[in-house]
Design an enzyme around this catalytic site. Sequence first.
Site: not given
Length: 337
Positions: A125, A150, A154
Amino acid sequence: MNILVTGGAGFIGSHTLIELYKAGHTALVVDNLCNSNPEALRRVAELIGIDAIPFIKADIRDSKALDSIFSANHFDAVIHFAGLKAVGESVEKPLEYYDNNVNGTLVLLDAMRRHGCKNIIFSSSATVYGDPAEIPITESCPKGQCTNPYGQTKSIIEQILTDLQVADPQWNIVLLRYFNPIGAHPSGRIGENPNGIPNNLMPYITQVAVGKREYLGIFGNDYPTPDGTGIRDYIHVCDLASAHIAALKPIEQKTGLNIYNIGTGHGYSVLDVVKAFIRVNGVDIPYRIMPRRAGDIATCYCNPAKANREIGWKAQFTLDDMCRDAWHWQHANPNGY
């Protein structure tokens, strides 16, 4: 190639399956269905003209299940989509996010290593750049301080994969840093199907358009951008799906670790997207300006030249296409699957 697709029943996974089969590959999907629907796989099979997509309901944290799957099948590579992905929820449930995303990936990689499958494309991402040091963002831009768990998952997984490839050069790894996927398959048969209140802009717009939500909340109109709303690099999900097919090239050529930004290279503001949706579809979208969300940045879009140069991939769809296809999906499926 025969490919294990984790999280293949989800938004991006389901669209990628279509591109995989179109390119002559085969796949087996592993998904725990915590945030997806098996109906998506049934419709993918219908769209590509086969009886069914091979599917096993399992959690990537289940080492015994993965051992069984790898023992019974030969995989040339893994495309790893499986992961929790709601920014706001990750702030509320950090342990769940680190367990599912990071621990799940560790269990998967361990199973891959034990069974001699050392090729993986990872669904990363643009959040790994944090508040980016440069715009447009290139792959040489330093990773920044992620503003939510989040994004941290990643970034951590990227580091794990990088360290793994250094330790064992037999691994071929592609990190695809997605920007903002929206839209749906042009057929209107598969699309984004979030649980509860959408976290992303386009499904919120389409739910307002179909009458499920009263209005769109726009978080902040005082950013240093032309219209005050945040600017992002929105990419059609079918373009994102095709990037995974292109990313198999460095896997097949065994070129070690490769990183690519996957976006259009154009930034659109929230209001740009809203106005385009109204114009393309002739549907009004009432909206209200809300306070800024913590962790949001003003501008984020990429320079995708490296992907174009090295793997021959370039986004083909326009913002109008994204708006039209997203509405086609939602209008035909007002309640999702």
